[in-house]
Design an enzyme around this catalytic site. Structure first.
Site, short mmCIF file in Angstrom:
data_model
loop_
_atom_site.label_atom_id
_atom_site.label_comp_id
_atom_site.label_asym_id
_atom_site.label_seq_id
_atom_site.Cartn_x
_atom_site.Cartn_y
_atom_site.Cartn_z
N CYS A 1 0.78 -1.24 0.00
CA CYS A 1 0.00 0.00 0.00
C CYS A 1 0.81 1.29 0.00
O CYS A 1 0.64 2.13 -0.89
CB CYS A 1 -0.96 0.00 1.19
N HIS B 1 -1.26 7.22 4.43
CA HIS B 1 -0.26 6.15 4.50
C HIS B 1 1.11 6.52 3.94
O HIS B 1 1.87 5.65 3.50
CB HIS B 1 -0.78 4.89 3.80
N ASP C 1 -4.58 -0.16 -4.86
CA ASP C 1 -3.17 0.09 -4.52
C ASP C 1 -2.31 -1.16 -4.60
O ASP C 1 -1.09 -1.08 -4.69
CB ASP C 1 -3.04 0.75 -3.14
N ASN C 2 -2.91 -2.35 -4.53
CA ASN C 2 -2.18 -3.60 -4.72
C ASN C 2 -3.21 -4.71 -4.90
O ASN C 2 -4.41 -4.49 -4.74
CB ASN C 2 -1.24 -3.93 -3.55
#
Length: 483
Positions: free
Chosen positions: A39, A102, A249-250
């Site tokens: 992330c 993040h 994001d992943n």
């Protein structure tokens, strides 16, 4: 969220009608990638247009280790990096992030210090609840001031999975769009909801509604939220003036188990790995009147392209004082043209694999360690491929494993090294790799140091709420990154 979580990509339960409709009205990208299988680095790349190894979102504490920004991380996004909202300011854009940031939680790493004008959300994942003695609950911010903490003022019931967070994030998004439209200001909204990250959650309206359990409930609520925002743009009459892009994001975190993670479709493994399941993402572009409806682009794309493409759409140029990895996909969006480009798969400080055309070469393979695997942590459940999903870091730099992703998307059958196809593919890929490595200047790694004293003990605004906690004495150490 995984590539296989959308109905438009073949998810059998067809529980994403709004995203499927968004694709039908816009452009679908089956070959779209994140910049990292985790992330924090992928979000840093989205906002800088640069690989994590360039923007500093990696670690050098151990070879090929994934690293992110938990509460004890000292680092974060560097002041030397230029983020998308900072450039958009030149054209008067008002920028807001809603949801998970993040990119570091110390005061100088927060969004309003890096170009965003507004923020509603949290600096870290919604892990917890914590007892406030050895670890505080993660704060939720309204702009620069904390307004509460997860599991306290912002509840998440881990037993039932109920939380109103996505609903709150949706209302914040609709409100922001409305006010910028009323003021006739151009805007950039980064809507970063995180309900599909374990522990997954959904509001009462969606709990128990999915055939896919609680994770499916969370996906349904995200799908609903995207539909509400697109409908709001239409209602305000600004849909033809607004470029919208949906991605993740992943890949789905398959190590979290079936009830806490999604589907990566036909692709190998998931989050944390540089196999296709870890880095290939669902992706949809939507811009009525500009992007031809119902188109499917075979363009190799990456989240870093959103940096360059967004600036191009806004009539701005990318910064010319640094290497930008993202491409301007405007020609693809308008004319469905194809731009020849490679995809680099990094895990920490190591380039693990490269894709050129339909061919992908693995220079290193690794899923996760035997130690973790033997504890029941499996990054490739039910998908072990001998010699590929290795539990030790295997180097293949002298003779990379090469797959044709067109007829082998699951990376199960390496092409034989004695064939002409292998030699032709290798020669093309080698030239790309040599050029990339020649021009690579790694950034200063930001994710090496940890310290319990830097956690969210006393965020800005905690005094007003009476929620400041006493930090322990600073004792920094080199972070241990098992993955």
């Amino acid at each position: 969220m995984g590539w296989g979580d959308l109905g438009v990509f073949g998810q059998p339960s067809k529980e994403t009608p709004n995203l499927d409709s968004m694709a039908a009205q816009g452009m679908l990208f089956p070959n779209f990638y994140t910049a990292n299988p985790l992330c924090s680095p992928s979000r840093a790349s989205l906002l800088t247009g640069r690989l994590p190894v360039r923007n500093g979102f990696y670690t050098t504490n151990a070879h090929a280790r994934n690293a992110y920004t938990p509460q004890e991380i000292v680092g974060g996004i560097s002041k030397d990096e230029i983020l998308l909202p900072q450039v958009l300011k030149k054209k008067g854009y008002v920028s807001k992030i809603i949801g998970k940031w993040h990119l570091g939680h110390s005061a100088h790493h927060l969004p309003l210090e890096h170009g965003f004008d507004e923020w509603f959300g949290a600096p870290n994942c919604h892990f917890g609840p914590y007892n406030s003695s050895d670890r505080p609950n993660v704060p939720v911010y309204n702009n620069s001031q904390m307004v509460g903490r997860y599991y306290e003022e912002f509840g998440i019931d881990k037993k039932t999975g109920e939380s109103n967070l996505t609903q709150i994030y949706l209302e914040e998004g609709l409100d922001f769009i409305f006010h910028q439209n009323m003021a006739q200001r151009p805007f950039f909204l980064y809507w970063a909801a995180d309900a599909t990250h374990a522990p997954v959650y959904a509001s009462k309206r969606f709990l128990g509604k999915s055939q896919r359990g609680r994770y499916g409930d969370a996906v349904m609520e995200l799908d609903y939220s995207v539909g509400q925002m697109l409908a709001w743009l239409r209602a305000l009459g600004i849909d033809k003036d607004t470029f919208v892009f949906f991605t993740s994001d992943n890949g789905a975190a398959v190590m979290s188990g079936p009830k806490q993670s999604g589907s990566n479709g036909p692709f190998l493994c998931g989050k944390e790995t540089t196999f296709e399941g870890g880095m290939r993402e669902p992706a949809i572009a939507w811009w009525p009147g500009h992007i031809p409806a119902g188109t499917v682009s075979q363009q190799l794309g990456t989240v870093m392209d959103l940096f360059s493409t967004s600036l191009s759409v806004a009539g701005l140029s990318v910064p010319d004082d640094r290497l930008i990895d993202g491409l301007d996909l405007s020609p693809v969006l308008h004319n469905n043209t194809l731009i020849n480009r490679p995809i680099f798969y990094y895990r920490g400080n190591e380039m693990m694999a490269v894709r050129v055309g339909p061919y992908k070469a693995h220079y290193w393979t690794w899923s996760n360690s035997w130690e973790e695997f033997n504890q029941g942590i499996n990054f490739c459940p039910g998908q072990e491929v001998a010699g590929v999903t290795t539990h030790t870091q295997q180097e293949h730099t002298m003779q990379p494993l090469i797959f044709h992703l067109g007829w082998d998307p699951g990376e199960k059958y390496p092409i034989s090294v004695v064939t002409k196809e292998y030699q032709d593919a290798l020669s093309r890929i080698t030239a790309v790799v040599e050029k990339h490595k020649k021009g690579l200047v790694p950034g200063v790694p930001q994710l090496n140091m940890c310290d319990m004293a830097v956690m969210n003990w006393a965020p800005p605004g905690c005094e007003k709420l009476g929620k400041c906690l006493k930090a322990p004495k600073s004792q920094p150490w080199k972070c241990d990154w098992p993955h």
